[in-house]
Design an enzyme around this catalytic site. Structure first.
Site, PDB file in Angstrom:
ATOM      1  NE  ARG A 138      -4.026  -2.072   1.928  1.00  0.00           N
ATOM      2  CZ  ARG A 138      -3.928  -3.120   2.738  1.00  0.00           C
ATOM      3  NH1 ARG A 138      -3.016  -3.125   3.695  1.00  0.00           N
ATOM      4  NH2 ARG A 138      -4.737  -4.136   2.620  1.00  0.00           N
ATOM      5  CE  LYS A 160      -3.041  13.318 -14.245  1.00  0.00           C
ATOM      6  NZ  LYS A 160      -3.568  13.804 -15.532  1.00  0.00           N
ATOM      7  CD  GLU A 210       3.365  16.163 -23.144  1.00  0.00           C
ATOM      8  OE1 GLU A 210       2.652  17.119 -22.759  1.00  0.00           O
ATOM      9  OE2 GLU A 210       2.914  15.021 -23.378  1.00  0.00           O
ATOM     10  CE  LYS A 255       2.690  17.407 -14.653  1.00  0.00           C
ATOM     11  NZ  LYS A 255       2.790  16.117 -15.276  1.00  0.00           N
ATOM     12  CD  GLU A 265      -6.788  15.732 -14.976  1.00  0.00           C
ATOM     13  OE1 GLU A 265      -5.615  15.330 -14.885  1.00  0.00           O
ATOM     14  OE2 GLU A 265      -7.550  15.408 -15.888  1.00  0.00           O
ATOM     15  NE  ARG A 272      -1.837  16.293 -12.779  1.00  0.00           N
ATOM     16  CZ  ARG A 272      -0.978  15.606 -12.047  1.00  0.00           C
ATOM     17  NH1 ARG A 272      -1.114  15.575 -10.743  1.00  0.00           N
ATOM     18  NH2 ARG A 272       0.009  14.936 -12.615  1.00  0.00           N
ATOM     19  CG  ASN A 276      -5.420  16.114 -19.529  1.00  0.00           C
ATOM     20  OD1 ASN A 276      -4.442  15.362 -19.513  1.00  0.00           O
ATOM     21  ND2 ASN A 276      -6.256  16.209 -18.517  1.00  0.00           N
ATOM     22  CG  HIS A 279      -2.463  14.925 -23.421  1.00  0.00           C
ATOM     23  ND1 HIS A 279      -1.820  16.116 -23.673  1.00  0.00           N
ATOM     24  CD2 HIS A 279      -1.511  14.093 -22.919  1.00  0.00           C
ATOM     25  CE1 HIS A 279      -0.548  16.001 -23.319  1.00  0.00           C
ATOM     26  NE2 HIS A 279      -0.329  14.792 -22.866  1.00  0.00           N
ATOM     27  CG  HIS A 283      -4.504  10.063 -24.534  1.00  0.00           C
ATOM     28  ND1 HIS A 283      -4.865  10.345 -23.239  1.00  0.00           N
ATOM     29  CD2 HIS A 283      -3.152  10.061 -24.556  1.00  0.00           C
ATOM     30  CE1 HIS A 283      -3.772  10.513 -22.514  1.00  0.00           C
ATOM     31  NE2 HIS A 283      -2.716  10.354 -23.287  1.00  0.00           N
ATOM     32  CG  HIS A 304       2.440  10.443 -25.135  1.00  0.00           C
ATOM     33  ND1 HIS A 304       1.057  10.336 -25.058  1.00  0.00           N
ATOM     34  CD2 HIS A 304       2.777  11.478 -24.317  1.00  0.00           C
ATOM     35  CE1 HIS A 304       0.599  11.256 -24.213  1.00  0.00           C
ATOM     36  NE2 HIS A 304       1.627  11.954 -23.759  1.00  0.00           N
TER      37      HIS A 304
HETATM   38  N1  GLY Z   1       0.495  14.840 -18.029  1.00  0.00           N
HETATM   39  C1  GLY Z   1      -0.563  15.593 -17.480  1.00  0.00           C
HETATM   40  C2  GLY Z   1      -0.587  15.627 -15.992  1.00  0.00           C
HETATM   41  O1  GLY Z   1       0.370  15.229 -15.363  1.00  0.00           O
HETATM   42  O2  GLY Z   1      -1.556  16.016 -15.410  1.00  0.00           O
END
Ligand code: GLY
Length: 401
Positions: A138, A160, A210, A255, A265, A272, A276, A279, A283, A304
């Site tokens: 955990r 993430k 990015e 960031k 998010e 956050r 995206n 994306h 995606h 990507h």
């Molecule tokens: N790659 C987008 C984020 O980390 O929220």
């Protein structure tokens, strides 16, 4: 939120403090500079607290052997017993099966709660290793040591982690990106820009996608980022360490300023989710194995960063179609993508209904409605709920070769 730039006292490196909160508040450093990975990992116990005795070192198989050996030796010199696992950096490998294998290896190595997982690689390896660290017992510490530009400016920062899922759909099996995962913040991020020397040009360029994205969001922390990146491109592409250190530091600061107050998010507006940009479009096409950045089958599939680059262009022109920005601004973003050597159009896109359907696999979909991040001015973007499909299709049509 705390995001500060300062010089590392011992070298030509930089430190960006990331502070996520408010509750529980977690803070960590992103250290950036040439040669810092082995320099700092030789003292791994001091990075994770609580007297660790072992470490699971998860390498991206793309990291050259000499770099792997140097980093493993550095960690061992700090007194830890080091276990090593190698992972191939492909979206197909970023799966529950790979996660399960890694967790078994960590358990076989008998890591305890204080023992860190150390990810040395691109975003795929960092995401898998981070998810393993989040779930083993955990939660054990994760140290992120990104070795691609994309992982340095984006994936390694903000916590993430995750893997892709493979789902059955009426039109056949489909890979859905990052659909299982956890938020698990690293103890420290070590961005050693000397490790970028051996990176293929194509992979370096993917990181620049990015960076262009952060430039389009730069109003948060660095309004000059887009212009600076444009001017620094020749030095960046020739792997100038000082320029790369500056690029990574400025992007991480943008960031950090965005994730600080919206780790999960969940912000009602902005937050956050703005990261995206590009994306939801990207995606949708990234798993389509026949698409190629050059049109030539030997370069398929899209990586990507290439899918994100195309996604940023599509989003900019969807926004222009809605009247949120004028075509000049959309054109400037497209020029920035092209100047970085990234694709601005692609051959072989499926029809609009198929593309719209693929976009609905996005994690931001709410009640079946798309949520798109779209530029709404220089250095500024917004989240648009349930956009009219005609504008989304207008964006797709701009990148259809
Ligand atoms: N790659 C987008 C984020 O980390 O929220």
């Amino acid at each position: 939120m705390r995001s500060a730039k300062k010089n590392h006292p011992m070298s030509n490196s930089r430190v960006i403090d990331v502070s996520i909160g408010p509750s529980p508040r977690r803070a960590y450093d992103v250290r950036i500079g040439p040669g810092i990975a082995s320099e700092i990992l030789s003292n791994t116990p001091s990075l994770v607290g609580d007297a660790p005795s072992r470490a699971m070192l998860v390498f991206d198989s793309g990291v050259p052997r000499a770099d792997r050996d140097r980093i493993a030796d550095a960690i061992a010199s700090g007194g830890l017993e080091v276990f090593i696992e190698l992972i191939e950096p492909s979206e197909r490998v970023k799966s529950l099966a790979t996660l399960g294998r890694l967790l078994n290896r960590i358990a076989e190595a008998r890591l305890e709660r204080a023992d860190p997982v150390i990810a040395v690689g691109g975003g795929i390896v960092g995401d898998i290793a981070g998810y393993a660290a989040a779930s083993y017992r955990r939660g054990v510490p994760i140290i992120q040591c990104p070795t691609t530009l994309l992982a340095m400016v984006d994936a390694s920062v903000g916590g993430k982690t995750g893997v892709n899922l493979n789902i059955d759909t009426p039109t056949g099996p489909r890979l859905v990106k990052n659909m299982a995962g956890a938020f698990w913040q690293p103890s420290i991020v070590l961005a050693d820009v000397a490790l970028l020397d051996s990176l293929e040009h194509r992979v370096l360029r993917c990181g620049l996608a990015e960076c262009v994205k952060h430039g389009a969001l730069g109003g948060f922390a660095d309004a000059e980022l887009g212009a600076w990146t444009r001017g620094a491109l020749p030095r960046l592409l020739s792997r100038d360490h000082a320029a790369l250190t500056e690029l990574v530091a400025r992007n991480v600061a943008v960031k950090a300023s965005i994730v600080a107050s919206d780790e999960r998010e969940t912000a009602a507006t902005g937050g956050r989710a703005l990261l995206n940009l590009g994306h939801t479009f990207g995606h949708a096409i990234e798993p389509m194995g026949h698409l190629s950045p050059t049109g030539s089958a030997e370069n398929a599939p899209l990586q990507h960063g290439e899918a994100v680059a195309l996604g940023v262009v599509a989003a900019a022109y969807a926004s222009a179609s809605m009247g949120l920005v004028d075509e000049t601004l959309a054109g400037r973003l497209r020029d920035d993508i092209a100047a970085a050597g990234l694709p601005t159009s692609v051959d072989g896109l499926p029809d609009a209904p198929t593309l719209l359907d693929a976009m609905r696999d996005d994690k931001k979909v709410r009640a079946g409605h798309l949520r798109l991040v779209l530029p709404d001015g220089p250095g500024s973007c917004r989240v648009v709920d349930a956009p009219d499909e005609a504008h989304v299709i207008a964006g797709w049509n701009v990148i259809r070769a």
